[in-house]
Design a protein around this motif. Structure first.
Motif, PDB file in Angstrom:
ATOM      1  N   ASP A   9       0.855  -1.182   0.000  1.00  0.00           N
ATOM      2  CA  ASP A   9       0.000   0.000   0.000  1.00  0.00           C
ATOM      3  C   ASP A   9       0.898   1.241   0.000  1.00  0.00           C
ATOM      4  O   ASP A   9       1.804   1.355   0.834  1.00  0.00           O
ATOM      5  CB  ASP A   9      -0.872  -0.026   1.257  1.00  0.00           C
ATOM      6  N   VAL A  12       1.364   2.978   3.334  1.00  0.00           N
ATOM      7  CA  VAL A  12       2.232   2.218   4.237  1.00  0.00           C
ATOM      8  C   VAL A  12       3.677   2.320   3.766  1.00  0.00           C
ATOM      9  O   VAL A  12       4.585   2.584   4.558  1.00  0.00           O
ATOM     10  CB  VAL A  12       1.782   0.739   4.310  1.00  0.00           C
ATOM     11  N   ARG A  15       5.769   5.282   4.669  1.00  0.00           N
ATOM     12  CA  ARG A  15       6.109   5.432   6.084  1.00  0.00           C
ATOM     13  C   ARG A  15       7.157   4.427   6.575  1.00  0.00           C
ATOM     14  O   ARG A  15       7.660   4.564   7.687  1.00  0.00           O
ATOM     15  CB  ARG A  15       4.843   5.318   6.930  1.00  0.00           C
TER      16      ARG A  15
END
Length: 73
Positions: A9, A12, A15
């Motif tokens: 994703d 995600v 990060r």
């Protein structure tokens, strides 16, 4: 066919950083790669990255060069 790293994703993926030096990781097929420390973190078949330092795989100098060439760095 896309790799596990490419299927993460995007929210995600943006990060995720290396748990050792908190630096950027490079997509490396079914792994995320830290070229500064030459370690790779696996992504399982469900698409879950294993970011545990003890589970990181050491990458050889030859593999490092290949990964950096593949990623245009």
């Amino acid at each position: 066919m896309s790799t596990r790293a490419e299927r993460l994703d995007p929210v995600v993926r943006d990060r995720l950083v290396c748990p050792q030096d908190l630096g950027e990781l490079i997509n490396a097929g079914d792994e995320l790669y830290n070229p500064r420390l030459q370690v790779a973190y696996g992504i399982d078949e469900l698409g879950i990255p294993n970011m545990l330092i003890d589970d990181a795989r050491a990458v050889s100098d030859d593999e490092h060069r290949a990964l950096m060439t593949k990623n245009g760095q």
